[in-house]
Write a protein that holds these residues in place. Structure first.
Motif, PDB file in Angstrom:
ATOM      1  N   PRO A  64       0.798  -1.231   0.000  1.00  0.00           N
ATOM      2  CA  PRO A  64       0.000   0.000   0.000  1.00  0.00           C
ATOM      3  C   PRO A  64       0.832   1.285   0.000  1.00  0.00           C
ATOM      4  O   PRO A  64       0.421   2.282  -0.594  1.00  0.00           O
ATOM      5  N   VAL A  65       1.982   1.277   0.625  1.00  0.00           N
ATOM      6  CA  VAL A  65       2.820   2.480   0.663  1.00  0.00           C
ATOM      7  C   VAL A  65       3.305   2.829  -0.742  1.00  0.00           C
ATOM      8  O   VAL A  65       3.263   3.992  -1.159  1.00  0.00           O
ATOM      9  N   ALA A  66       3.751   1.819  -1.485  1.00  0.00           N
ATOM     10  CA  ALA A  66       4.197   2.061  -2.863  1.00  0.00           C
ATOM     11  C   ALA A  66       3.018   2.459  -3.749  1.00  0.00           C
ATOM     12  O   ALA A  66       3.147   3.339  -4.604  1.00  0.00           O
ATOM     13  N   LEU A  67       1.864   1.831  -3.550  1.00  0.00           N
ATOM     14  CA  LEU A  67       0.673   2.220  -4.301  1.00  0.00           C
ATOM     15  C   LEU A  67       0.320   3.677  -4.035  1.00  0.00           C
ATOM     16  O   LEU A  67      -0.046   4.417  -4.946  1.00  0.00           O
ATOM     17  N   GLN A  68       0.425   4.087  -2.777  1.00  0.00           N
ATOM     18  CA  GLN A  68       0.103   5.469  -2.424  1.00  0.00           C
ATOM     19  C   GLN A  68       1.044   6.435  -3.132  1.00  0.00           C
ATOM     20  O   GLN A  68       0.606   7.461  -3.654  1.00  0.00           O
ATOM     21  N   SER A 100      -2.966  -5.434   4.768  1.00  0.00           N
ATOM     22  CA  SER A 100      -2.590  -5.130   3.384  1.00  0.00           C
ATOM     23  C   SER A 100      -3.848  -4.856   2.559  1.00  0.00           C
ATOM     24  O   SER A 100      -3.876  -3.908   1.766  1.00  0.00           O
ATOM     25  N   GLY A 101      -4.878  -5.644   2.767  1.00  0.00           N
ATOM     26  CA  GLY A 101      -6.138  -5.422   2.047  1.00  0.00           C
ATOM     27  C   GLY A 101      -6.759  -4.082   2.385  1.00  0.00           C
ATOM     28  O   GLY A 101      -7.212  -3.347   1.500  1.00  0.00           O
ATOM     29  N   ALA A 102      -6.761  -3.731   3.658  1.00  0.00           N
ATOM     30  CA  ALA A 102      -7.311  -2.444   4.077  1.00  0.00           C
ATOM     31  C   ALA A 102      -6.494  -1.284   3.507  1.00  0.00           C
ATOM     32  O   ALA A 102      -7.058  -0.268   3.083  1.00  0.00           O
ATOM     33  N   GLY A 103      -5.182  -1.455   3.460  1.00  0.00           N
ATOM     34  CA  GLY A 103      -4.325  -0.410   2.914  1.00  0.00           C
ATOM     35  C   GLY A 103      -4.551  -0.183   1.435  1.00  0.00           C
ATOM     36  O   GLY A 103      -4.622   0.961   0.963  1.00  0.00           O
ATOM     37  N   VAL A 104      -4.702  -1.265   0.689  1.00  0.00           N
ATOM     38  CA  VAL A 104      -4.964  -1.162  -0.752  1.00  0.00           C
ATOM     39  C   VAL A 104      -6.290  -0.444  -0.977  1.00  0.00           C
ATOM     40  O   VAL A 104      -6.382   0.475  -1.803  1.00  0.00           O
ATOM     41  N   THR A 105      -7.312  -0.834  -0.252  1.00  0.00           N
ATOM     42  CA  THR A 105      -8.626  -0.205  -0.393  1.00  0.00           C
ATOM     43  C   THR A 105      -8.577   1.270  -0.026  1.00  0.00           C
ATOM     44  O   THR A 105      -9.170   2.110  -0.720  1.00  0.00           O
ATOM     45  N   ARG A 106      -7.867   1.586   1.031  1.00  0.00           N
ATOM     46  CA  ARG A 106      -7.772   2.995   1.462  1.00  0.00           C
ATOM     47  C   ARG A 106      -7.141   3.861   0.379  1.00  0.00           C
ATOM     48  O   ARG A 106      -7.625   4.957   0.090  1.00  0.00           O
ATOM     49  N   VAL A 107      -6.050   3.380  -0.230  1.00  0.00           N
ATOM     50  CA  VAL A 107      -5.401   4.152  -1.289  1.00  0.00           C
ATOM     51  C   VAL A 107      -6.368   4.355  -2.459  1.00  0.00           C
ATOM     52  O   VAL A 107      -6.494   5.459  -2.992  1.00  0.00           O
ATOM     53  N   ALA A 108      -7.064   3.295  -2.856  1.00  0.00           N
ATOM     54  CA  ALA A 108      -8.004   3.396  -3.976  1.00  0.00           C
ATOM     55  C   ALA A 108      -9.079   4.441  -3.701  1.00  0.00           C
ATOM     56  O   ALA A 108      -9.392   5.269  -4.565  1.00  0.00           O
ATOM     57  N   LEU A 109      -9.631   4.419  -2.510  1.00  0.00           N
ATOM     58  CA  LEU A 109     -10.697   5.356  -2.173  1.00  0.00           C
ATOM     59  C   LEU A 109     -10.171   6.766  -1.947  1.00  0.00           C
ATOM     60  O   LEU A 109     -10.781   7.740  -2.394  1.00  0.00           O
ATOM     61  N   ASP A 110      -9.044   6.897  -1.263  1.00  0.00           N
ATOM     62  CA  ASP A 110      -8.489   8.226  -0.983  1.00  0.00           C
ATOM     63  C   ASP A 110      -8.084   8.952  -2.259  1.00  0.00           C
ATOM     64  O   ASP A 110      -8.220  10.175  -2.352  1.00  0.00           O
ATOM     65  N   PHE A 111      -7.570   8.216  -3.246  1.00  0.00           N
ATOM     66  CA  PHE A 111      -7.066   8.839  -4.465  1.00  0.00           C
ATOM     67  C   PHE A 111      -7.987   8.638  -5.664  1.00  0.00           C
ATOM     68  O   PHE A 111      -7.676   9.079  -6.759  1.00  0.00           O
TER      69      PHE A 111
END
Length: 153
Positions: A64-68, A100-111
């Motif tokens: 998620p950090v790299a995705l962000q 990890s799943g929550a982090g991926v979802t958060r990035v998708a929704l935040d951005f």
């Protein structure tokens, strides 16, 4: 039909898209197979190799950090998360899978960027091997379909 408006075909033309891929190295033989299948499918949908940025991170918790960082750059139409979490004898499996799943979802929704989450979670290595190619392809398809859909919304 998922991702398509009623009566409209799903758009899987990736020729104009820029895609970011974040691959976890942990369980590397599995995640490399995921990435290979994903890259092949992206090419089949017309995504140009020059329009794909593929980076490696240590494990699923770092994805998620790299995705962000990729999402913040605004250089990508869609992102793909690749990883493999295999259940062990401790609670660590649940922690890594959930966070990890929550982090991926958060990035998708935040951005507001589509992220195809192909961080597979399995009971054992055999299950991971059985899923690696299909899930890699599926991630590519989801990324292209959702990037095209969001462009129309």
């Amino acid at each position: 039909m998922f991702g398509a408006e009623k009566g409209k075909a799903i758009n899987l033309d990736g020729s104009k898209l820029s895609i970011g891929i974040v691959q976890a190295r942990f369980n590397e033989s599995i995640t490399t197979s995921l990435a290979d299948a994903c890259l092949q499918e992206l090419a089949a949908m017309g995504v140009q190799a020059d329009n794909i940025r593929h980076v490696l991170v240590p494990g699923a918790l770092e994805v998620p950090v790299a995705l962000q960082a990729m999402a913040e750059s605004e250089d990508f139409d869609a992102l793909i998360a690749l990883g493999c979490i295999i259940r062990g004898e401790t609670y660590h499996f649940e922690l890594v899978a959930n966070e990890s799943g929550a982090g991926v979802t958060r990035v998708a929704l935040d951005f507001q960027i589509p992220i195809a989450n192909a961080i597979i979670t399995t009971e054992n290595e055999e299950q991971a091997i059985a899923r690696q190619t299909e899930k890699g392809r599926d991630a590519a398809i989801v990324a292209v379909e959702m990037a095209n859909l969001l462009e129309t919304l």
